[in-house]
Design an enzyme around this catalytic site. Structure first.
Site: not given
Ligand code: PMP
Length: 470
Positions: A388-389
């Site tokens: 999630c980056a």
């Protein structure tokens, strides 16, 4: 970490605290079972045993909070409100800070973003009033939870540099350019585990008239946080990463913005008075906690905070740093493994270092395939993907993702050794089974490992949820 430092660390050959699931047996694809080596704490950490016991203690008293005159209801209300005080102490909150229970860090940061949006409207930012600070500034290393809510508001981003010192200089340049209302930074990277100097960042933000919110989803389970001492204005974190996986998160910070914000969850409990044509919203935490609150989530999060606060700081530090040092050293010794980091000065910059997270890639193997192999053939659980980056992984040249091993108070040296041995075996002998991509995930073919009978997913398809590549 230097060898001298390594020598001073005691071997973490036993867990620091007992956690639920410590002796979980994981089935192997070639038959038999091994103790599950859980190296995925950064995603969701197991419950500390004392926290789980507290859940059982509170459960008989479970009843509505703030809504009942009955005995159990009063006990539940007391537990819930006391949890707020414990959390306030845990983060060294100022007397007038508000503690709001949420679902998780994502919810907390969205709540704050809603308040910032209300504030900008009230201050006439959209009308272009020149004296109004209105932008949110964030780094490109943030988790999506500390990035997407701000992208819906006036914002600016800073690409982190290869050192913490130069990253701070870049942040200062943006702050000096003016107009920044809020600096949103992670306390520790969920990708590499490197810690940011949050007190220094807070001082920097304040120097230029901005406030700071720290996404402490990864920091809080590993380091003490103190809003009063550091000047951090807002902090957000999740119970499920803090050894209290029962559905609560928190946002703590200055009450003026929170009281000015539109209620996060409009509904029962969030109001003082309602007419058909008008509403008077509550102030304080109630304003944003509409509906029936998660008393068990709050009680267990507070219990975890109490247990972590009681840890001896040196023991805690030694335990995690010794595991990290062994894992990094062991992986670095394997030909074909690259350990990823962001900052060349992470270990030397004051108040920084790294938490229990190690990120790496294995040459010639897709990260998802390595994760599936470690699980199926070694009973080792790690996370793979882009964590999630996405902006960060793309910038690091890892658009297909990497692997992350993470650990904490329930981890032990054997977990790290099992991971290293598994990677060594992969590079020496290759895969011991066939794997295919099924619905975007690598899975072993003919996966006959059985789940507990109350978990009905068919092995081999349960991992199909695409989120793990996020
Ligand atoms: N921020 C960071 C740094 C995280 O690691 C995570 C979880 N991976 C989040 C925010 C989001 O936390 P949650 O899923 O509990 O909302």
């Amino acid at each position: 970490m230097s060898t001298a430092v390594l020598d001073h660390l005691q071997l973490a050959d036993a867990p620091l605290l007992p956690v639920v699931g410590q002796e979980l047996a994981a089935p192997l694809i070639q038959g038999g079972h091994v103790r599950y080596a859980n190296l995925d704490y950064a995603a969701s950490a197991p419950a500390i045993e004392e926290v789980a016991s507290h859940l059982n203690e509170v459960l008989p008293y479970y009843a509505s909070v703030h809504r009942g005159a009955g005995f159990a209801s009063q006990v539940s209300t007391s537990v819930y409100e006391n949890a707020r005080k414990i959390v306030a102490n845990f983060v060294g909150a100022r007397d007038d800070d508000t503690v709001i229970f949420t679902r998780n860090t994502t919810d907390s940061l969205n709540l704050l973003a809603g308040c910032v949006e209300s504030l900008l409207k009230q201050r006439g930012y959209a009308e272009g009033r020149s004296n109004v600070h209105g932008e949110v500034l964030y780094l490109d290393i943030e988790h999506h939870a500390n990035l997407l809510p701000w992208q819906a508001l006036p914002h600016r981003s800073v690409v982190a540099a290869s050192s913490i010192a130069s990253t701070l200089a870049r942040v200062e340049t943006q702050l000096r350019a003016g107009n920044v209302l809020l600096l949103a930074v992670t306390g520790a990277s969920n990708v590499t585990g490197e810690v940011l100097p949050v007190a220094e960042l807070a001082a920097l933000a304040h120097r230029y008239g901005a406030r700071i919110v720290v996404d402490a989803a990864q920091l809080a389970p590993h380091r003490r946080i103190n809003l009063f001492d550091t000047g951090i204005d807002y902090v957000a974190f999740s119970g499920h990463k803090l050894y209290a996986p029962f559905g609560a998160g928190v946002l703590v910070g200055r009450s003026d913005w929170l009281d000015a914000g539109h209620p996060h969850l409009a509904g029962g409990g969030a109001v003082k008075d309602v007419r058909l044509e008008s509403i008077i919203w509550a102030q304080g935490p109630a304003r944003h906690e509409g509906g029936t609150p998660n008393v068990l989530g709050a009680a267990t999060l507070a219990k975890a905070a109490t247990v972590l606060s009681a840890l001896d700081a040196d023991d805690w530090h030694n335990h995690e740093q010794s595991l990290r040092a062994h894992l990094v050293a062991g992986l670095n010794e394997v030909d074909g493994v690259t350990v990823h980091s962001l900052f060349e000065d992470a270990d030397t910059y004051p108040e920084c270092g790294s938490i229990g997270v190690v990120n790496f890639s294995v040459t010639g193997y897709d990260a998802g395939l390595v994760a599936a192999y470690l699980s199926a053939e070694h009973g080792v659980g790690v996370r793979d993907g882009k964590f999630c980056a996405h902006p960060l992984l793309n910038r690091l040249g890892l658009p297909a993702g990497s692997l992350r091993a993470s650990f904490g108070v329930g981890s032990q040296l054997e977990d790290a050794r099992r991971l290293i041995a598994g990677i060594q075996a992969l590079l020496r002998d290759g895969l011991g089974w066939d794997y295919v991509v099924d619905a975007g995930r690598w899975v072993p073919v003919n996966d006959n490992r059985s789940y507990p009978q109350w978990a009905p997913n068919t092995p081999g398809t349960a991992g199909a949820a695409p989120c793990s590549t996020d």
